[in-house]
Motif scaffolding. Sequence first.
Motif, mmCIF file in Angstrom:
data_model
loop_
_atom_site.group_PDB
_atom_site.id
_atom_site.type_symbol
_atom_site.label_atom_id
_atom_site.label_comp_id
_atom_site.label_asym_id
_atom_site.label_seq_id
_atom_site.Cartn_x
_atom_site.Cartn_y
_atom_site.Cartn_z
ATOM 1 N N ILE A 1 12.651 -8.169 -12.967
ATOM 2 C CA ILE A 1 12.007 -8.762 -11.798
ATOM 3 C C ILE A 1 13.103 -9.301 -10.897
ATOM 4 N N THR A 2 13.071 -8.892 -9.633
ATOM 5 C CA THR A 2 14.133 -9.262 -8.703
ATOM 6 C C THR A 2 13.585 -10.087 -7.543
ATOM 7 N N ILE A 3 14.477 -10.898 -6.951
ATOM 8 C CA ILE A 3 14.169 -11.616 -5.717
ATOM 9 C C ILE A 3 15.354 -11.445 -4.775
ATOM 10 N N GLY A 4 15.058 -11.079 -3.535
ATOM 11 C CA GLY A 4 16.113 -10.884 -2.560
ATOM 12 C C GLY A 4 16.849 -12.181 -2.259
ATOM 13 N N ASN A 5 18.199 -12.134 -2.296
ATOM 14 C CA ASN A 5 18.985 -13.350 -2.057
ATOM 15 C C ASN A 5 19.393 -13.473 -0.583
ATOM 16 N N ASN A 6 20.206 -14.501 -0.313
ATOM 17 C CA ASN A 6 20.565 -14.818 1.086
ATOM 18 C C ASN A 6 21.203 -13.656 1.843
ATOM 19 N N SER A 7 21.817 -12.716 1.121
ATOM 20 C CA SER A 7 22.527 -11.613 1.780
ATOM 21 C C SER A 7 21.608 -10.485 2.232
ATOM 22 N N PHE A 8 20.301 -10.627 1.967
ATOM 23 C CA PHE A 8 19.408 -9.472 2.119
ATOM 24 C C PHE A 8 18.633 -9.472 3.444
ATOM 25 N N GLY A 9 19.101 -10.249 4.400
ATOM 26 C CA GLY A 9 18.482 -10.216 5.729
ATOM 27 C C GLY A 9 17.000 -10.503 5.682
ATOM 28 N N GLN A 10 16.215 -9.656 6.353
ATOM 29 C CA GLN A 10 14.764 -9.873 6.432
ATOM 30 C C GLN A 10 14.057 -9.710 5.096
ATOM 31 N N TYR A 11 14.766 -9.188 4.078
ATOM 32 C CA TYR A 11 14.161 -8.993 2.756
ATOM 33 C C TYR A 11 14.414 -10.168 1.807
ATOM 34 N N LYS A 12 15.082 -11.208 2.304
ATOM 35 C CA LYS A 12 15.310 -12.388 1.464
ATOM 36 C C LYS A 12 13.965 -12.948 0.999
ATOM 37 N N GLY B 1 0.809 -1.217 0.000
ATOM 38 C CA GLY B 1 0.000 0.000 0.000
ATOM 39 C C GLY B 1 0.837 1.258 0.000
ATOM 40 N N ASP B 2 2.034 1.197 0.638
ATOM 41 C CA ASP B 2 2.903 2.373 0.688
ATOM 42 C C ASP B 2 3.873 2.313 -0.489
ATOM 43 N N ILE B 3 3.398 2.773 -1.642
ATOM 44 C CA ILE B 3 4.135 2.590 -2.889
ATOM 45 C C ILE B 3 5.295 3.585 -3.001
ATOM 46 N N ASN B 4 6.266 3.216 -3.835
ATOM 47 C CA ASN B 4 7.399 4.093 -4.126
ATOM 48 C C ASN B 4 7.548 4.205 -5.640
ATOM 49 N N GLU B 5 8.436 5.051 -6.104
ATOM 50 C CA GLU B 5 8.545 5.287 -7.554
ATOM 51 C C GLU B 5 9.532 4.370 -8.257
ATOM 52 N N TYR B 6 10.276 3.532 -7.513
ATOM 53 C CA TYR B 6 11.331 2.729 -8.126
ATOM 54 C C TYR B 6 10.947 1.267 -8.359
ATOM 55 N N SER B 7 10.024 0.746 -7.584
ATOM 56 C CA SER B 7 9.686 -0.676 -7.760
ATOM 57 C C SER B 7 8.325 -0.989 -7.161
ATOM 58 N N ILE B 8 7.762 -2.066 -7.656
ATOM 59 C CA ILE B 8 6.564 -2.671 -7.090
ATOM 60 C C ILE B 8 7.041 -3.793 -6.184
ATOM 61 N N ARG B 9 6.597 -3.800 -4.936
ATOM 62 C CA ARG B 9 7.112 -4.746 -3.957
ATOM 63 C C ARG B 9 6.042 -5.757 -3.552
ATOM 64 N N SER B 10 6.315 -7.033 -3.850
ATOM 65 C CA SER B 10 5.477 -8.129 -3.373
ATOM 66 C C SER B 10 6.184 -8.719 -2.158
ATOM 67 N N THR B 11 5.743 -8.309 -0.959
ATOM 68 C CA THR B 11 6.518 -8.584 0.243
ATOM 69 C C THR B 11 6.098 -9.839 1.009
ATOM 70 N N PHE B 12 4.854 -10.285 0.854
ATOM 71 C CA PHE B 12 4.418 -11.420 1.657
ATOM 72 C C PHE B 12 5.111 -12.723 1.283
ATOM 73 N N VAL B 13 5.635 -12.803 0.054
ATOM 74 C CA VAL B 13 6.355 -14.030 -0.325
ATOM 75 C C VAL B 13 7.613 -14.212 0.506
ATOM 76 N N ARG B 14 8.191 -13.119 1.002
ATOM 77 C CA ARG B 14 9.418 -13.271 1.789
ATOM 78 C C ARG B 14 9.139 -13.989 3.113
ATOM 79 N N VAL B 15 7.932 -13.872 3.629
ATOM 80 C CA VAL B 15 7.548 -14.594 4.844
ATOM 81 C C VAL B 15 7.475 -16.090 4.553
ATOM 82 N N HIS C 1 22.137 -7.356 -3.466
ATOM 83 C CA HIS C 1 21.222 -8.180 -2.685
ATOM 84 C C HIS C 1 20.054 -8.730 -3.508
ATOM 85 N N LYS C 2 19.887 -8.239 -4.715
ATOM 86 C CA LYS C 2 18.718 -8.630 -5.515
ATOM 87 C C LYS C 2 19.154 -9.428 -6.744
ATOM 88 N N ASN C 3 18.626 -10.633 -6.885
ATOM 89 C CA ASN C 3 18.849 -11.446 -8.083
ATOM 90 C C ASN C 3 17.838 -11.060 -9.151
#
Length: 359
Positions: A302-313, A267-281, A329-331
């Motif tokens: 399209i990027t996916i956070g890798n092992n180095s990205f902490g809570q954003y993996k 819901g809190d959008i930004n101008e650089y990317s669309i974030r699908s965050t629930f998949v990280r859980v 941090h993004k593949n």
Amino acid sequence: MLGISFYPDKESIADIQAYIRKAAKLGYRRCFTSLLELGKNADDTIDRYQQVIETARENHMAVILDVNPSIFEALDISYKDLHFFKDIGATGIRLDSNFDGLEESLMSFNEFGLDIELNMSNDSSPIFDFQPNMTHVIGCHNFYPQPFTGLSLDYFMKCSAYYKQKGMRTAAFVTAATGVDGPHDYNDGLPTLEMHRKMDIVTQAKHLIATGLIDDIIISNAIPDDAELEALSQLDQSQLKLAVDPVASISPVEQEILFENQHFNRGDINEYSIRSTFVRVKYQTADIPEFNAVDQLQPGDITIGNNSFGQYKGELGLVTKPMPNVGGHKNVVGHVTTSNQFLIPYITSWSKFKFEVNE
């Protein structure tokens, strides 16, 4: 809902009937045809229409007939008595041009339960000044056979929003590359939107879905080949599904994140990317090694956070503006196809979307 069009004065009855049966099996549920070209041999023409309409109704398809005030005069039909249209099997009539508003309103109370479909390519309608029966008022745009005469996107959005806000069911046309016939002698495609004229039929339909303003998508020309008919029938009409070219050697877990999950923008959008965050859980314990973590990210990546990205993996991102891949941090796991990239801005706050492999 998906629909088709047929023109009994241009095609054989047997071919149209076969087309209707095929479309019905694929899930198409409405038909459009036009009475505006009704000639001198009206009785013969009506008989041809009636045969085809009967087939459509037998296959559980609604049938809307395009008419205008001159057709009412030619057939000696009163707006107070629409039994003619009921008798030939129609479920509704599309008013290509306006009466005076009151007449359309009275038609919406017809005793036969016929739908009255308004021409949505006008930016207003007088019917709403006369308290119509909205249960039986629907809307549909025009199509445009002549190049460079289709609706502009801004005007289309304005008109569609006007009618959608009235609570109406709405429709627009897409044009098939393999369909030849329309109601007129000349056509160079029959889209509602000019920008759709040379697009593939699935991308046209995806765009209409992405606007959130169109309920029914109708193929305007007849008869398209089986490939186009089937491709459109497989479209997810509930949400935008972007075509993607995945990178070579994408890992199984990244492929699963990308293609087998329901995505939605924060819901809190930004101008650089669309974030699908629930998949990280869901994938917080998955192993996602650094892979194709390029220095610069471009729109459509399209990027996916890798092992180095902490809570954003495991978080999926769809890049909308060039930016650096800070820390690697993004593949980059895929790219939205060039033909689908114009659809990305339609993903707004909380929008649901999915990805599919580009065929």
